[in-house]
Design a protein around this motif. Structure first.
Motif, short mmCIF file in Angstrom:
data_model
loop_
_atom_site.label_atom_id
_atom_site.label_comp_id
_atom_site.label_asym_id
_atom_site.label_seq_id
_atom_site.Cartn_x
_atom_site.Cartn_y
_atom_site.Cartn_z
N PRO A 65 0.78 -1.26 -0.06
CA PRO A 65 -0.17 -0.01 0.01
C PRO A 65 0.89 1.17 -0.09
O PRO A 65 1.90 1.46 0.69
CB PRO A 65 -0.78 -0.02 1.24
N ALA A 66 0.57 2.32 -0.75
CA ALA A 66 1.21 3.42 -0.89
C ALA A 66 0.15 4.58 -1.11
O ALA A 66 -0.68 4.53 -2.04
CB ALA A 66 2.27 3.46 -2.02
N PHE A 67 0.49 5.68 -0.64
CA PHE A 67 -0.23 7.01 -0.60
C PHE A 67 0.48 8.42 -0.81
O PHE A 67 1.63 8.32 -0.27
CB PHE A 67 -1.25 6.82 0.58
N GLY A 68 -0.09 9.00 -1.65
CA GLY A 68 0.47 10.36 -2.00
C GLY A 68 -0.34 11.49 -1.26
O GLY A 68 -1.20 12.07 -1.90
N ILE A 69 0.14 11.97 0.05
CA ILE A 69 -0.95 12.69 0.68
C ILE A 69 -0.50 14.00 0.60
O ILE A 69 0.83 14.51 0.93
CB ILE A 69 -0.67 12.22 2.14
N ARG A 70 -1.33 15.01 0.38
CA ARG A 70 -0.95 16.36 0.22
C ARG A 70 -0.87 17.23 1.42
O ARG A 70 -1.57 16.92 2.33
CB ARG A 70 -2.18 17.25 -0.53
N ILE A 71 0.44 17.64 1.62
CA ILE A 71 0.78 18.58 2.76
C ILE A 71 1.11 19.93 2.41
O ILE A 71 0.93 20.43 1.12
CB ILE A 71 1.77 17.94 3.39
N ASP A 72 1.31 21.03 3.25
CA ASP A 72 1.91 22.25 3.01
C ASP A 72 0.69 22.81 2.19
O ASP A 72 1.02 23.54 0.95
CB ASP A 72 3.09 22.42 2.39
N ASP A 73 -0.43 22.94 2.37
CA ASP A 73 -1.56 23.52 1.79
C ASP A 73 -1.74 22.97 0.27
O ASP A 73 -2.19 23.72 -0.30
CB ASP A 73 -1.39 25.03 1.78
N GLY A 74 -1.48 21.94 0.24
CA GLY A 74 -1.52 21.07 -1.17
C GLY A 74 -0.39 21.03 -2.11
O GLY A 74 -0.51 20.66 -3.07
N ASN A 75 0.62 21.89 -1.54
CA ASN A 75 1.87 22.16 -2.40
C ASN A 75 2.67 21.26 -2.44
O ASN A 75 3.58 21.19 -3.17
CB ASN A 75 2.22 23.61 -2.14
N ALA A 76 2.68 20.31 -1.55
CA ALA A 76 4.01 19.29 -1.56
C ALA A 76 3.17 17.81 -0.97
O ALA A 76 1.92 17.83 -0.89
CB ALA A 76 4.73 19.63 -0.43
N TYR A 77 3.85 16.90 -0.96
CA TYR A 77 3.27 15.61 -0.90
C TYR A 77 4.32 14.55 0.03
O TYR A 77 5.48 14.70 0.01
CB TYR A 77 3.38 14.65 -2.26
#
Length: 291
Positions: free
Chosen positions: A234-246
């Motif tokens: 399982p792998a997930f790309g989670i948005r961070i920094d107000d959606g500008n990083a992952y």
């Protein structure tokens, strides 16, 4: 039977709003263009009643005690994330150069590297959550490549743009169906990696809990992992920094037991991610329709 000329006109009409939005923001920097399409999709969720009602129906299943206004805001936030995700997929070659935006965690990446060094194939399982293409971008950063399974779009304009985008993320790109499945088996048997989004309704699947509700779920990824001795990560790309990083999380490979148990482990993992960041999942999949 719809005449081909009418079908072509309908395809143009349905694609025109997205084409217009992409054209208006064409000359801006990558991040500004991404934000622009996100703002457009948030507005659609707010002002286009069919989309709002469809989201509200699905979100109410999982959050029955959430106030209607809070669900509406959640829907707009989802639209903002999904607009950015779609923009990034359409421009995936450019997206994959944004190395400074990726934060990698979890031990699963090391397991994938080890499997590849041994000539062993692997299946990455994820969902329509966050920016799922960030997973394949990180793999490329680390010298690996993953193909993907996708569902062809009936609109030829969307199909052309989406297919060109996801092919930039890694190959082979395999359509759902018998021919795609045959090619998938050949790829993983030869030691390749394939990524599968496992959160869509599968009418021939089994009922397994997903976000606390039974949902028809495909067992195919686990069945392949068991049959050909593949890692299932399982792998997930989670948005961070107000959606500008992952933040890209590669979880531990799911232990080989049986296909139902392994798929339940994945469902539980994705459910936990969604409950932690509900605006980052694409709620319009009709995951529980006609159950």
């Amino acid at each position: 039977m719809i005449p081909s000329s009418l079908k072509s006109a309908l395809h143009h009409a349905r694609y025109f709003p997205l084409w217009s939005a992409l054209t208006v923001i064409k000359w801006r920097a990558f991040e500004m263009r991404s934000r622009g399409l996100g703002t457009t999709f948030a507005a659609v969720m707010r002002w286009f009643p069919p989309a709002g009602r469809r989201f509200d129906r699905e979100a109410r299943r999982i959050f029955p005690n959430m106030k209607r206004g809070d669900r509406a805001r959640l829907g707009q936030d989802m639209g903002r994330h999904m607009g950015r995700t779609l923009f990034e997929i359409y421009h995936l070659a450019e997206f994959q150069t944004q190395h400074h935006k990726f934060r990698v965690s979890g031990t699963g990446l090391a397991d994938l590297k080890k499997a590849q060094s041994e000539g062993r194939g692997a299946i990455i399982v994820s969902g329509h959550f966050g920016q799922w293409e960030a997973v394949r971008a990180v793999l490329k950063m680390h010298g690996l490549e993953s193909g993907a399974v996708y569902r062809p779009n009936k609109n030829r304009h969307y199909e052309r743009r989406i297919l060109a985008g996801i092919e930039a993320g890694g190959r082979p790109i395999l359509p759902t169906g018998r021919a795609g499945t045959k090619a998938l088996v050949s790829h993983v048997k030869a030691g390749g990696i394939i990524s599968i989004l496992l959160d869509e309704k599968y009418s021939q699947g089994v009922r397994l809990p997903f976000l606390g509700q039974d949902a028809l779920t495909s067992l195919s990824a686990a069945q392949l992992a068991l049959k050909y001795d593949l890692l299932m990560v399982p792998a997930f790309g989670i948005r961070i920094d107000d959606g500008n990083a992952y933040r890209v999380e590669f979880e531990n490979p799911i232990p080989h037991t049986d296909s139902v148990t392994m798929t339940r482990v994945f469902n539980d993992s994705l459910s936990a991610q969604i409950l932690a960041q509900p605006s980052q999942w694409y709620w319009l999949l009709r995951r529980w329709d006609d159950m």
